[in-house]
Design an enzyme around this catalytic site. Sequence first.
Site, PDB file in Angstrom:
ATOM      1  N   SER A   1       0.821  -1.223   0.000  1.00  0.00           N
ATOM      2  CA  SER A   1       0.000   0.000   0.000  1.00  0.00           C
ATOM      3  C   SER A   1       0.843   1.255   0.000  1.00  0.00           C
ATOM      4  O   SER A   1       0.300   2.365   0.040  1.00  0.00           O
ATOM      5  CB  SER A   1      -0.893   0.028   1.241  1.00  0.00           C
TER       6      SER A   1
ATOM      7  N   THR B   1      -1.534   2.450   4.111  1.00  0.00           N
ATOM      8  CA  THR B   1      -1.006   3.803   4.095  1.00  0.00           C
ATOM      9  C   THR B   1      -0.391   4.096   5.450  1.00  0.00           C
ATOM     10  O   THR B   1      -1.003   3.831   6.475  1.00  0.00           O
ATOM     11  CB  THR B   1      -2.179   4.784   3.895  1.00  0.00           C
TER      12      THR B   1
ATOM     13  N   THR C   1       1.641   6.883   0.675  1.00  0.00           N
ATOM     14  CA  THR C   1       0.769   5.799   0.213  1.00  0.00           C
ATOM     15  C   THR C   1       0.934   5.577  -1.286  1.00  0.00           C
ATOM     16  O   THR C   1       1.382   6.473  -2.011  1.00  0.00           O
ATOM     17  CB  THR C   1      -0.707   6.162   0.488  1.00  0.00           C
TER      18      THR C   1
ATOM     19  N   ARG D   1      -6.002   9.467 -10.190  1.00  0.00           N
ATOM     20  CA  ARG D   1      -6.711   9.657  -8.908  1.00  0.00           C
ATOM     21  C   ARG D   1      -5.718   9.971  -7.780  1.00  0.00           C
ATOM     22  O   ARG D   1      -4.672   9.367  -7.648  1.00  0.00           O
ATOM     23  CB  ARG D   1      -7.498   8.395  -8.578  1.00  0.00           C
TER      24      ARG D   1
ATOM     25  N   THR E   1      -5.985   7.193   7.567  1.00  0.00           N
ATOM     26  CA  THR E   1      -5.865   6.092   6.625  1.00  0.00           C
ATOM     27  C   THR E   1      -7.280   5.676   6.230  1.00  0.00           C
ATOM     28  O   THR E   1      -8.240   5.997   6.913  1.00  0.00           O
ATOM     29  CB  THR E   1      -5.098   4.905   7.255  1.00  0.00           C
ATOM     30  N   GLY E   2      -7.395   4.983   5.107  1.00  0.00           N
ATOM     31  CA  GLY E   2      -8.710   4.542   4.678  1.00  0.00           C
ATOM     32  C   GLY E   2      -9.130   5.220   3.396  1.00  0.00           C
ATOM     33  O   GLY E   2      -8.298   5.741   2.650  1.00  0.00           O
TER      34      GLY E   2
HETATM   35  C1  SD4 Z   1      -6.030   6.888  -0.205  1.00  0.00           C
HETATM   36  N1  SD4 Z   1      -6.024   6.974   2.194  1.00  0.00           N
HETATM   37  O1  SD4 Z   1      -5.346   6.986  -1.202  1.00  0.00           O
HETATM   38  C2  SD4 Z   1      -5.384   6.364   1.040  1.00  0.00           C
HETATM   39  C3  SD4 Z   1      -5.413   4.891   1.003  1.00  0.00           C
HETATM   40  C4  SD4 Z   1      -5.447   4.193   2.299  1.00  0.00           C
HETATM   41  O2  SD4 Z   1      -6.048   2.386   3.483  1.00  0.00           O
HETATM   42  O3  SD4 Z   1      -5.221   4.716   3.345  1.00  0.00           O
HETATM   43  N2  SD4 Z   1      -5.811   2.965   2.309  1.00  0.00           N
HETATM   44  O4  SD4 Z   1      -7.236   7.123  -0.195  1.00  0.00           O
END
Ligand code: SD4
Length: 328
Positions: A88, A190, A208, A218, A241-242
């Site tokens: 990630s 991330t 990330t 994106r 994160t997320g």
């Molecule tokens: C994103 N927040 O690119 C990052 C990805 C991530 O768990 O944290 N994934 O949206």
Amino acid sequence: MQRRKFLKKSGLSTAGILSAPILASCKTEPKTKNIVTTNSTIKPIVIATWNVPNATAEAWKVLEKKGNALDAVEAGVKMEEADINNQSVGKGGRPDRDGNVTLDACIMDQNGNCGAVVYMQNVTHAISVARKVMEDTPHVMLAGLGAEKFAYDKGFPKENLLTEKSKAEWSEWKKESKYAPVINIENHDTIGMLAIDTNGDISGACTTSGMAYKMAGRIGDSPVIGSGLFVDNEIGGATATGQGEEIVKTVGSFLVVELMRQGWSPQKACEEAVNRIIKNDPNYKDIQVGYIAVNKKGETGGYCIHPGFSYRVYSEEGHENITSKSYL
Ligand code: SD4
């Protein structure tokens, strides 16, 4: 632990931040302030999203030698960027739907300076390029080919970031080509990291490869100051994160820090930032977002939507992985 639940895109409307009616409705609004005016309580600490012991240990090495928080967070997250088993972040990250690994990162120091790179390819240490943007350019953010060229000018090597493992998974994904981000895809995702050094100064970093199989071009929350990361040296820092789209819509990390400015604990501030997402998105069960925060006193907190998120804390009191409380 179940790691593979599929997400749906949500129709979240833009949420306002810190509007008076919203704050007035918060039952837990605190009375105290977190601003620390003396240095008697300073204790160095590093916290990071997910269970990333190598990263927090590397950052701690800097802090225990009385190094500064900025060097600590950079050194810490670089461990994950270089780890090809972390799919990630950095080298080994999962590609976008066209098979390109594109990196997003940002860094912020105790003086409110910041730097970011977005949609950058072929350079492993996005966080160090972000730091160079902060320190060596008049800008805050460089994107795509411009960021990549800047990195080479600064001496960063060109590398192929797509590992055989990530390539094979992408080839498999292409058979159906269904964009369905996965909650808690690994136990290290991330990486967002915050540190307080022996001077009491706070810095943060976030890096990330973004959501796997995202559309080309994106960009998520991670490189966006205020969304994936925010630091105010008087107050504290937060990182996320997320699913980045949800974090950007609520300017999540800035929100957490602003709530701490008003006296909220890091824990309560993270909870409220998650609540803002939940309040506006009927599909919240299909997404994961996690926040962590530290205030100027070195108190920490973390909160997420789905169970399964954890954060790593390293201080003089020890090195531990803390299971985040979750809304669900
Ligand atoms: C994103 N927040 O690119 C990052 C990805 C991530 O768990 O944290 N994934 O949206």
